[in-house]
Enzyme design. Structure first.
Site, PDB file in Angstrom:
ATOM      1  CD  GLN A 215      -2.259   5.919   9.437  1.00 16.82           C
ATOM      2  OE1 GLN A 215      -2.491   6.052  11.031  1.00 16.82           O
ATOM      3  NE2 GLN A 215      -3.002   4.848   9.383  1.00 16.82           N
ATOM      4  N   GLY A 216       2.401   6.452   8.583  1.00 11.72           N
ATOM      5  CA  GLY A 216       3.974   7.067   8.440  1.00 11.72           C
ATOM      6  C   GLY A 216       4.713   5.763   8.862  1.00 11.72           C
ATOM      7  CG  ASP A 217       4.958   3.576  12.404  1.00  9.65           C
ATOM      8  OD1 ASP A 217       6.072   4.946  12.246  1.00  9.65           O
ATOM      9  OD2 ASP A 217       4.933   4.077  13.421  1.00  9.65           O
ATOM     10  CB  SER A 218       2.299   1.684   6.292  1.00 11.58           C
ATOM     11  OG  SER A 218       1.522   2.027   7.001  1.00 11.58           O
TER      12      SER A 218
ATOM     13  CG  HIS B 165      -0.887   0.784   2.838  1.00 12.52           C
ATOM     14  ND1 HIS B 165       0.317  -0.009   3.481  1.00 12.52           N
ATOM     15  CD2 HIS B 165      -0.459   1.909   3.108  1.00 12.52           C
ATOM     16  CE1 HIS B 165       0.196   0.252   4.464  1.00 12.52           C
ATOM     17  NE2 HIS B 165      -0.082   1.089   5.058  1.00 12.52           N
TER      18      HIS B 165
ATOM     19  CG  ASP C  41      -0.207  -3.798   2.632  1.00  5.35           C
ATOM     20  OD1 ASP C  41       0.488  -3.432   1.713  1.00  5.35           O
ATOM     21  OD2 ASP C  41      -0.049  -3.210   3.662  1.00  5.35           O
TER      22      ASP C  41
HETATM   23  N1  ARG Z   1      -1.538   2.079   7.595  1.00  7.00           N
HETATM   24  C1  ARG Z   1      -0.921   2.925   8.062  1.00  7.00           C
HETATM   25  C2  ARG Z   1       0.430   3.480   7.460  1.00  7.00           C
HETATM   26  O1  ARG Z   1       0.584   3.716   5.831  1.00  7.00           O
HETATM   27  C3  ARG Z   1       0.029   2.089   9.748  1.00  7.00           C
HETATM   28  C4  ARG Z   1      -0.673   2.195  10.295  1.00  7.00           C
HETATM   29  C5  ARG Z   1      -0.598   0.925  11.063  1.00  7.00           C
HETATM   30  N2  ARG Z   1      -1.773   1.448  12.258  1.00  7.00           N
HETATM   31  C6  ARG Z   1      -2.047   0.999  13.567  1.00  7.00           C
HETATM   32  N3  ARG Z   1      -3.147   1.056  14.694  1.00  7.00           N
HETATM   33  N4  ARG Z   1      -0.377  -0.062  13.389  1.00  7.00           N
HETATM   34  O2  ARG Z   1       1.382   3.936   7.644  1.00  7.00           O
END
Ligand code: ARG
Length: 281
Positions: free
Chosen positions: A225-228, A88, A136
């Site tokens: 968000q941002g850790d993905s 993603h 993913d």
């Molecule tokens: N989708 C998020 C990203 O793009 C990562 C989210 C992780 N969320 C969590 N609750 N662990 O950075």
């Protein structure tokens, strides 16, 4: 509604929420709310010297700015010139590898520390499903070799998948739900959950083959968000997960969901090519 009764309604709501959380956390002793610590979420500062395999994906053109530094995702060095990340993170730019660069050895994103390498090719898992967030997984081929030591990938027998085993997640993402991203690399230690616990948290979303959850029932620590795309390192020192999704961040009962690396191990290894330390058997 008058101010007074609204205040009462609010208070009643708070009491109801408190009561509900007492009920759900009854097994974990106290009803005290978790301390809200602003980091990865609930983590601590660390460095790329200690974790040389963690990389930051930077936007090359400023289009994908998560913030002023242009960092939009994390990744893991799995060979000298290969980075494992989340599909993603890369699916929108998979035919335009010039849109992303990889920062290696840059603890603080505001500095010029470490190396920045260009990306030659982007592979997105053929089975990546954006709705179910399955497969993913993505692999970037770098234009040059990095000096940093790559991380090995876990297979299905890896001890890191044992429920309760302590895993470490790393990244520069938001330090609280809707909060600010971090300039400094953060890490947080999270127990891997059982399939049952994750299925309870996400009855519709959790796919055991594709996902592995980590976190604590009471919340307070998580990726965000941002850790993905960044690493979830298992207790055996191998990559067991890739930061993928979650409902909010660090919410009680809502664990972080990670792509289960062992399921995609063979597919990833095909992408790592020759001379990769990560591929050594
Ligand atoms: N989708 C998020 C990203 O793009 C990562 C989210 C992780 N969320 C969590 N609750 N662990 O950075």
């Amino acid at each position: 509604m008058s101010k007074g009764s609204r205040r009462f309604a609010l208070l009643a709501g708070v009491v109801a929420v408190a009561a509900a959380s007492v009920a759900t956390t009854a097994a974990t002793a106290a009803a005290a709310p978790p301390p809200v610590t602003p980091f990865v979420v609930g983590g601590e500062d660390t460095t790329t010297q200690e974790n040389p395999f963690v990389v930051a994906l930077l936007s090359a053109d400023g289009q994908r700015l998560q913030d002023t530094r242009g960092q939009f995702c994390g990744g893991t060095l799995a060979a000298k010139n290969k980075v494992v990340t989340a599909a993603h993170c890369t699916v929108d730019i998979k035919d335009r590898p010039d849109q992303v660069q990889v920062a290696i050895g840059r603890t603080k994103l505001s500095t010029e520390e470490g190396q920045v390498l260009k990306v030659k090719a982007i592979w997105v898992h053929e089975q990546y499903d954006a709705d179910k967030t399955t497969a993913d997984v993505s692999v970037l081929t770098l234009e040059g070799d990095s000096d940093a030591k790559p991380m090995e990938l876990a297979d299905t027998s890896d001890e890191g998948y044992t429920p309760g085993a302590e895993a470490v997640a790393l990244g520069w993402g938001l330090t609280s739900d809707n909060g600010e991203p971090s300039d400094t690399l953060k890490k947080v230690t999270l127990p891997v959950t059982s399939d049952e616990a994750c299925k309870t948290a996400y009855p519709d979303g959790y796919v055991a083959e594709a996902h592995v959850c980590a976190g604590v029932q009471e919340g307070g620590k998580d990726t965000c968000q941002g850790d993905s795309g960044g690493p979830l390192v298992g207790s055996g020192g191998k990559l067991i997960g890739i930061v993928s999704w979650g409902e909010g961040c660090a919410q009680p009962g809502k664990y972080g969901v990670y792509s289960r690396v062992s399921t995609y191990l063979e597919d990833i290894k095909k992408q790592l090519g020759d001379g990769s330390e990560g591929q050594r058997r």
